[in-house]
Design a protein around this motif. Structure first.
Motif, PDB file in Angstrom:
ATOM      1  N   CYS A 184      12.182 -55.988  34.673  1.00  0.00           N
ATOM      2  CA  CYS A 184      11.324 -54.990  34.051  1.00  0.00           C
ATOM      3  C   CYS A 184       9.901 -55.078  34.614  1.00  0.00           C
ATOM      4  CB  CYS A 184      11.322 -55.249  32.559  1.00  0.00           C
ATOM      5  SG  CYS A 184      10.970 -53.829  31.597  1.00  0.00           S
TER       6      CYS A 184
ATOM      7  N   MET B   1       7.753 -52.244  36.643  1.00  0.00           N
ATOM      8  CA  MET B   1       6.513 -51.732  36.069  1.00  0.00           C
ATOM      9  C   MET B   1       5.317 -51.996  36.962  1.00  0.00           C
ATOM     10  SD  MET B   1       7.226 -50.369  33.127  1.00  0.00           S
ATOM     11  CE  MET B   1       5.952 -50.546  31.902  1.00  0.00           C
TER      12      MET B   1
ATOM     13  N   GLU C 280       4.362 -45.966  29.669  1.00  0.00           N
ATOM     14  CA  GLU C 280       3.779 -46.519  28.445  1.00  0.00           C
ATOM     15  C   GLU C 280       4.841 -46.737  27.378  1.00  0.00           C
ATOM     16  OE1 GLU C 280       0.243 -44.909  26.907  1.00  0.00           O
ATOM     17  OE2 GLU C 280      -0.767 -46.019  28.506  1.00  0.00           O
TER      18      GLU C 280
ATOM     19  N   ILE D 104       7.896 -47.503  27.923  1.00  0.00           N
ATOM     20  CA  ILE D 104       8.666 -48.701  28.250  1.00  0.00           C
ATOM     21  C   ILE D 104       7.892 -49.954  27.859  1.00  0.00           C
ATOM     22  CG2 ILE D 104       9.643 -50.033  30.138  1.00  0.00           C
ATOM     23  CD1 ILE D 104      10.341 -47.410  31.475  1.00  0.00           C
TER      24      ILE D 104
ATOM     25  N   LEU E  40       8.230 -50.379  24.290  1.00  0.00           N
ATOM     26  CA  LEU E  40       9.596 -50.799  23.952  1.00  0.00           C
ATOM     27  C   LEU E  40       9.779 -52.307  24.143  1.00  0.00           C
ATOM     28  CD1 LEU E  40      12.425 -49.751  23.201  1.00  0.00           C
ATOM     29  CD2 LEU E  40      12.899 -49.543  25.630  1.00  0.00           C
TER      30      LEU E  40
ATOM     31  N   ILE F  11       7.345 -54.604  23.995  1.00  0.00           N
ATOM     32  CA  ILE F  11       6.521 -55.352  23.042  1.00  0.00           C
ATOM     33  C   ILE F  11       7.067 -55.232  21.621  1.00  0.00           C
ATOM     34  CG2 ILE F  11       4.220 -55.461  22.000  1.00  0.00           C
ATOM     35  CD1 ILE F  11       3.056 -54.669  24.603  1.00  0.00           C
TER      36      ILE F  11
END
Lengths: 277, 314
Positions: A87, A91, A100, A102, A105, A107
């Motif tokens: 991930c 990112m 944003e 993701i 999601l 956190i």
């Protein structure tokens, strides 16, 4: 009085007092592990003994709970390292629509109270008719451990200069060779640090676990039962002390691993600064 | 392109072609990277959250005690009954109190660590905030059970100092008092504050680290006193950090059910209500509806925080 001069006495005093508030209570547990009193939490302890350490050592239920906790923590850390790194890699590379969302999601499982994650998973397992087992505990733990690895990995990705990858490609390396010989060595300590923190997080997680564990006991669940209905205070004191020490190691380890990375950065900065001068 | 060492030529060239394809189509590559983590979070986490949300729109039959699987807002209406609404209000106020107290205690620690501590002292302060953040939640609560017990250290100190009357005076205060510290709101508040305080320190410190030293020097050069500089320059610059930290202290307090269960009066908090309704009572819809409350409060809170730019300080 100028603001940029020395800190005021009030500031120093309240900063030190704040730190003491954070640390003294846990130190008290170390004292209680040696008390001779086994029926109450009497302070100061009437006498001191080391016999509870032997008593704890001979408790199969403590060992079993410890074993399960270590197993769960190891498995969920492994999953979190893989998913968190993937991930973070995506990112750090691109700006795209939904970026944003993701990051939110990732956190969310740790920013929402544990009880919500716990009861959500429980009702989902019930609906899907998945029986509660070690696997369901791991599923829950891995979900909230991803963010820890992700945070460490993305911070490191940001510091790795993209010219390194370009240079590697210019020198004829394939993407996989770049991954193996350029990216991984740079990322290694960040992943180790993230993994250690994820391990510590999973090792003492209790809220989500109470919802996903069924009949099994992890060490925190064992402790929770003692907290609600104290039956073996001396053994609990010793277990609490051991838990403090066991979680201390990965946290300190993670700190030293990431600190060195930052120091290298600072050194690099100084060197290039000198060169420019 | 040369073959990778140690690989058969055919396999190496296939890998090379694949890596070239990734290079040419970065979007596909990013999508592939995201596939696994997003499907995990999407299926396991969002799937579960939706399952929870869905349940809250069902209701329970009062006579049979079975869940009726048809859409209704009846369960949400139940949240507004006085006893249930009290639980929500109590939890909300406690979360506010903990957040305010945490920011007051965290600010001097963060300010000193960010702007005055150097070298070894700075490392000590950083570790001092980070260790409790990661150390065991249950052990922290256990420590306070030892401290707040009737025969524990607080009562011992209070008696040694001859201040027993003062403690009794505090405990006799209506609402926040109680028979002893360990069964009063004061006790619950102290322990919640202790458990979630570390989540406030690090974001505030991060925000203050980013304030350049010369800004502070400028306040002094322009004749601002320490108090003025604090009020008009340092605090506004620290605010995004405080908001970021408060997301955690607020949210985690809202959902905590273990602290109030172990240290506190018998009056319930949201977390305890969720736990009780899903467990022995078997009223999953009401438990789900209770769990939605913190989500909603946090959604509003996050939306407000985002407008203040708190996410840059995370």
């Amino acid at each position: 009085m100028r603001f940029d001069s020395k800190p005021s006495l009030l500031l120093k005093a309240s900063a030190v007092a704040g730190l003491m508030f954070l640390h003294l209570p846990v130190l008290l547990i170390f004292l209680y592990a040696f008390t001779t009193e086994d029926k109450s939490y009497e302070f100061p302890p009437p006498g001191y003994t080391v016999k509870w350490f032997a008593a704890t050592w001979n408790r199969p239920d403590v060992w079993q709970a410890l074993g399960l906790s270590l197993k769960v923590a190891a498995a969920s850390t492994a999953i979190a390292i893989i998913l968190g790194t993937l991930c973070a890699g995506a990112m750090s590379r691109a700006r795209f629509f939904g970026r944003e969302t993701i990051s939110l999601l990732v956190i969310l499982p740790i920013a929402l109270p544990g009880i919500i994650t716990g009861i959500s998973l429980r009702s989902a397992f019930n609906i899907a008719e998945i029986p509660f087992s070690t696997l369901t505990i791991i599923l829950g733990h891995a979900t909230f451990c991803i963010v820890v690895v992700y945070n460490n990995a993305i911070a490191r990705f940001r510091r790795i200069s993209s010219s390194l990858f370009e240079a590697s490609a210019d020198l004829g390396a394939s993407g996989f060779q770049t991954f193996r010989h350029v990216l991984l060595p740079n990322l290694g300590t960040a992943l180790l640090a993230g993994g250690m923190l994820a391990f510590a997080l999973s090792f003492d997680e209790v809220i989500v676990t109470t919802f996903t564990a069924g009949q099994q006991q992890t060490l925190p669940i064992w402790m929770l039962e003692e907290l609600v209905r104290p039956r073996q205070r001396p053994v609990t004191n010793v277990v609490a002390m051991v838990v403090v020490l066991v979680t201390l190691l990965p946290i300190l380890g993670a700190y030293y691993l990431t600190r060195d990375g930052e120091r290298e950065d600072a050194d690099d900065g100084r060197k290039s600064g000198n060169r420019n001068a | 392109m040369k073959a990778a060492p140690g690989l058969p030529a055919a396999q190496a060239s296939a890998l090379a072609r694949l890596s070239d394809a990734f290079w040419r189509h970065p979007r596909i590559f990013v999508a592939l990277l995201l596939l696994l983590p997003l499907s995990w979070l999407g299926v396991v986490y969002i799937g579960s959250l939706s399952a929870l949300l869905l349940q809250s729109f069902f209701s329970i039959d009062e006579f049979s005690g079975l869940v009726q699987y048809e859409f209704t807002l009846k369960t949400y209406r139940e949240l507004l009954t006085p006893s249930n609404f009290d639980i929500i209000l109590r939890t909300f106020l406690m979360a506010c109190a903990v957040t305010v107290a945490a920011s007051i205690i965290a600010f001097p620690i963060a300010l000193f660590a960010a702007k005055y501590a150097r070298g070894r002292l700075k490392a000590l302060f950083y570790l001092g905030a980070m260790l409790p953040l990661w150390s065991s939640y249950l052990v922290k609560i256990y420590a306070w059970k030892l401290i707040l017990a009737k025969e524990g250290i607080i009562n011992w100190v209070v008696e040694a100092l001859g201040l027993k009357f003062l403690l009794e005076l505090i405990l006799s205060t209506p609402v926040i008092g109680g028979n002893s510290l360990s069964v009063s709101y004061i006790g619950t508040f102290i322990v919640l504050l202790y458990v979630w305080l570390p989540f406030m320190i690090l974001p505030v410190q991060a925000a203050l680290e980013r304030v350049p030293r010369n800004v502070l020097e400028a306040t002094a050069d322009l004749g601002a006193s320490r108090g003025q500089a604090l009020r008009h320059v340092v605090l506004p610059l620290a605010l995004p950090g405080i908001v970021a930290g408060s997301i955690f202290t607020f949210s985690l307090t809202l959902g905590d059910y273990i602290v109030p269960q172990i240290i506190g009066s018998s009056r319930r908090f949201i977390g305890q209500a969720v736990y009780a309704h899903q467990g022995t009572a078997g009223n999953i819809p009401l438990a789900a509806a209770f769990a939605v409350v913190p989500i909603l409060i946090m959604a509003v809170y996050l939306w407000l925080a985002k407008r203040r730019g708190a996410f840059d300080a995370l």
